[in-house]
Design an enzyme around this catalytic site. Sequence first.
Site, mmCIF file in Angstrom:
data_model
loop_
_atom_site.group_PDB
_atom_site.id
_atom_site.type_symbol
_atom_site.label_atom_id
_atom_site.label_comp_id
_atom_site.label_asym_id
_atom_site.label_seq_id
_atom_site.Cartn_x
_atom_site.Cartn_y
_atom_site.Cartn_z
ATOM 1 N N GLY A 15 0.751 -1.005 -0.214
ATOM 2 C CA GLY A 15 -0.373 0.437 -0.286
ATOM 3 C C GLY A 15 0.853 1.501 0.154
ATOM 4 O O GLY A 15 0.064 1.774 0.239
ATOM 5 N N ALA A 16 1.655 1.076 -0.597
ATOM 6 C CA ALA A 16 3.147 2.570 -1.382
ATOM 7 C C ALA A 16 2.572 3.529 -1.830
ATOM 8 O O ALA A 16 3.155 4.432 -2.150
ATOM 9 C CB ALA A 16 4.140 1.456 -0.992
ATOM 10 N N THR A 17 1.641 3.391 -2.678
ATOM 11 C CA THR A 17 1.189 3.949 -3.304
ATOM 12 C C THR A 17 0.364 5.262 -2.812
ATOM 13 O O THR A 17 0.446 6.686 -3.836
ATOM 14 C CB THR A 17 0.646 4.032 -4.609
ATOM 15 N N GLY A 19 -0.957 8.022 1.132
ATOM 16 C CA GLY A 19 -1.011 8.128 2.593
ATOM 17 C C GLY A 19 -0.235 8.082 2.862
ATOM 18 O O GLY A 19 1.643 7.783 3.023
ATOM 19 N N GLY A 21 1.401 4.864 3.434
ATOM 20 C CA GLY A 21 2.718 3.872 3.075
ATOM 21 C C GLY A 21 3.923 4.341 2.374
ATOM 22 O O GLY A 21 4.760 3.768 2.549
ATOM 23 N N SER A 146 -4.609 -0.796 14.112
ATOM 24 C CA SER A 146 -5.765 0.719 14.404
ATOM 25 C C SER A 146 -5.903 0.495 15.386
ATOM 26 O O SER A 146 -6.080 -0.749 16.419
ATOM 27 C CB SER A 146 -6.403 0.919 13.504
ATOM 28 N N TYR A 171 -14.483 -3.276 10.072
ATOM 29 C CA TYR A 171 -12.189 -2.820 9.419
ATOM 30 C C TYR A 171 -11.813 -3.221 10.858
ATOM 31 O O TYR A 171 -10.798 -3.893 10.907
ATOM 32 C CB TYR A 171 -12.590 -1.542 9.415
#
Length: 268
Positions: A15-17, A19, A21, A146, A171
């Site tokens: 998820g590094a694209t 936020g 990440g 979280s 979630y």
Amino acid sequence: MSTFDLSSLTVLVTGATSGIGHETARQLAERGATVLVHGRTLAEARAATERLAATGLDAGRLCALSADFGCLDEVTAMARRVLADHPRLDVLVNNAATAAPERHTLTADGYETAFQVNFLAHYLLTRLLEPVLTDGPGGRVVNVSSSLHRTASLQWNDLQRSRRYSRLAAYAQSQLALTVFAADPRVTAVSVHPGVCATGLLSLYGVEGEPAARGAAHVVRLCDPATDVVNGAYYDRDERVEPAPGATEGRTVKRLTRRADELVGRHA
């Protein structure tokens, strides 16, 4: 944040694209690490590496990888590429996450969306990369969890939330599972709540968020081999605290491991 050199490290950030990440990838690369930048599609991952390189970071130490975590076969394919191209992986940052949909939704694999994307895909990826993560000293996994995991319970008879669905509960359950998974003894792992940051998940918290870079700094600190960690530890930003009651309890860890192995088995 410390400026210690991390040029000896190879780190995969999911998820590094965008936020946290993306900021984690940036801060790791700024400190010299080789960063494997994961995105849902290869185009998104390449665009992220290009944005990082455009800031003056070494493009030769950035590698774009892709897998849609809504498809476990893609996770398996990405893991195989990592194993083939990177015989040593020092840190895996399990960061990719999605807010649960408003309505109960299943992936193509047949699992509730948040449970698969936020937990099962990371469980499978970690299991597949275990050989290179445990090959040398200091190898570790950092699960970006979280504080909402404290509101959750694992619905053992209905992990897919098919009978009673709430997007917040779905979630939170995925984050609890990720936190419990950190206590699995097979790979040294910790989980961290990076703070409530201004990312795509902010709507779940209903409050204003801090800059993503601030949350990423707490993740990067745990990637640093100079930071001693204990398997299963949970951090609220930079402070080690107790997770939800039972999250590190041995029977819960074993039960979740068995169920997760059953669910991802044909993809491993």
